[in-house]
Scaffold this motif. Sequence first.
Motif: not given
Lengths: 686, 211
Positions: A214-216, A651-652, B158-159, B164-167
């Motif tokens: 995931g991105q920061l 969190m991710t 929330s990820l 997951l941009a569409p979600v």
Amino acid sequence: MSEEFNWLDYAEPEESAPAPSPRRGLRRFLPRAPGLPRLPGRPRMPGRPRLPRLPGLSRLPRLPRLSIPGRGRVDSALEAPTAPDLLGLQDERPLEELDDRLRSLRERAATGSQAEADSGQALYDVDEVLVSPEILHKPGGVISAAALSKAQEQQVELLKDIVGGAGQAEATGGRRFLPSGALFSLSAVPRLIGSAVLCLMVSLPFVSSNFSEGQLPPSEFDEDRPGPTTVYDLLDNLTADDYVLLAFEYGPAAAGELDAIADLFLRHIVAQRAKPLIVSSNPIAVVHAQNIIRAINRSVAASGNDLQRGRDYFILRYLPGGSLGLRELSENFADVARVSHKGELTGLEFDSLEEMAAIVLIAERAEDMRNWAEQVVSEVGSTRLLAASGYAAAPLAQVYADSMEEIVGLVVGYRDAYTYGEKLQLNFGPLLPGAYETGVDLAVEPAAQDEQPSDVDAQVERAPATELPPPTEMPSPTVPPSPTARSLPTTTPRPSNTAPPQATVPPAATATPDNIRVVEVVSPQQVRIRRGPSTAEDILQLALAGDMFELIGANADGSWYQIALSNGLEGWIAEFLVEVNEVTMAAFQAAQSSASARIPDERVFLWREFDVSLGKNRPRYYQVNTPITGDIPEYVLLRDRSQEVPRLGAMTFGTLAAVLVIAVGNIFYALGALRRRRAADGGWRG
Amino acid sequence: MGPAGMAAFVAFVVGVTTILSLLLGDNPALFGAGPGSDELARRLALPGDVLLRLVAIVIAVSIVIGIANLLFVHVGRLARGKIYSAVMLASFAFTMYWSITNKGDASLLEAVQVPIESALAALLFVSLALGGSRVMQKRADIWGLLFVALVLIVLLGSLPLAELAPVKAWSDWLMAIPVSAGARAILLGIALGSVVAGVRALLGQDRAYRG
């Protein structure tokens, strides 16, 4: 059947006690409110005079008085606790802690005959008290008169379970605990697997830096959410004489989420040389705030100073009474501010809350946000409220932030705190004494350190422009090594998280190895150096005629030049304000030193053209030329950031694990339900 | 008038006095623009101010009484052989001793209470996730399916994953429209409930002050 149990006798065991008034329904189970002991010979109060009956009133039809379990009449409020409360209190508790009446009923039921128990009559009296005899004997029975809701049925079952006789007591040892072996039954296996998956995935980022998907969070707040940026800018515009009311409205349970933003707010306020006045309606939060300041003082220890209570910050007395305490704060702020949390005099003299430059609220619950919005902010009018909350309170808190103009911004959760810290590091980074280099060195893994491009070192070398303590004075634990290089400050202060404007090298001049291409300010007026090639961009620095800056590039049409500032940032200046020259390095350095002599006199970092009023009749808050000459403000911004990336990774991964567990579990159960229904009636019923 | 009626009467008088004081005391404009309007408003605001400050003081004192009551209860339980009450009393005594001898050092709070409460908050995450995994066990119908789908959309949104941009767009819409509407409805409900509770207390329907 043993002797008949008389509830009325039990309720009034004293022989001399007067006969109690008859009680109906579940109220017969309820303990009577203990009355004061009646003194002998005490004169009785005369009876209440009765009003004369209205003629014909007795002929009116009377409504049936239903006595439905769980639904007392209006006057049942006089009999605390209510039946649902009582039943709820008894759930999952040892038998010996049952209410005396329920325990007595259970014991009496245990003495009943087995035949009665088998016939469902072990709970004698219960059926009669749950359903009024009047209803029971009506045509149609109970069903036609009163139908219990599911919740009420559950309460009845719970009541039967509680008073259910000796057999259960023997089986469970008198306690309503899980039977032995239930933990390892097959039904517990999915829960065990799910718990293991959740714990494992949350732990992985702390074990290895390879698990950091995931991105920061960005180093700038999203433009679609102006609130957090407004919070930052308001605190960044504080001056040395400002006082900020900082409300800690969260307890230890939310410390893991909100400590980060509380720490950043405190550091930012102190770095601006403003003074935070910490206040709370939560007594534990007051103590916790003191501990956060102690942690900050460990960062400041390198300077040989520390934040002193009563000089650099104040902790005001606890506000009892929740919303009433907050109302007292707004109405009698002068009194509240006079006394510290330890009962000492603070020496602060204020007339009202309007003398605060800002009110900063860190709230765990939306209710705290509501209390502050209703009791404090609405009373002070011109002073603005900056808020921070956790994820759980965000939906309700955001409504307040959107609806009330007094609340100018809301920072939510740990990800916003990370961005806030990045922004703080970005804007104050060049001022940090040695920390910047320390962070750079630690940000690069040792094996790759030698392979870094030379421009990194060059930018680092020109970063410190002000006279600051050498890096060796910094304590090494302040910025510990990180398992990954992604999280720590980059080698160059990032002007923005967005893609920088494309710069092209102007063709006018070509530099030789001994010379350097510079732009020299020629405007007689003070000019502004901006973050980007537009007058809408933030102002990074001011410059005067004669100032020279290294030329880096230009925008496409050549109307703006990109220049390197002495503090390490890169800015843009309008073409018509400057001339492009080629000078020797010595001449450039001489010009730089003469220019840098002016810098300490001005607070020149990130002056936004900001038009939010911080207080009525307080225009001085627009002034941002704050001298930074002391030691504490620079040091106070040094933070241990080693756990930021693992926490964000956790969190991710935790969210991913939750998605996995919820999806797999529900698919499993849905397929089971589908199979059962097909077996029952051959199809799915929605 | 019996004791209960007397208590209700006192509550009614105090409540109405406070309301009128707050309403009139904060609005000197109600009394015209004359020189005495401010003074009149200030005088009218005084009873409410005093009563509210009294309440704050009473609540502060009640905390002390609550602590004393807690101690008495656990002393009684200890007399009945409840060993956990001994632990509680020992913890209380040790914390008091520590705070007094270390001049208010609150490191125990950071070392004990914050980790414990944070761990309990973390357990909530596990409980919610496991509870969410059993929605279809309890309610295998279209509404359970919808609930699970919405939960998954919000969690996935929330990820911080670009894939997951569409979600995330759906999640943002859910948070901005339905969740915001629900939050506003809750706030409206709270406001109406507060008004009703206040009126009931004023009229003597709710007499929580009787203990």
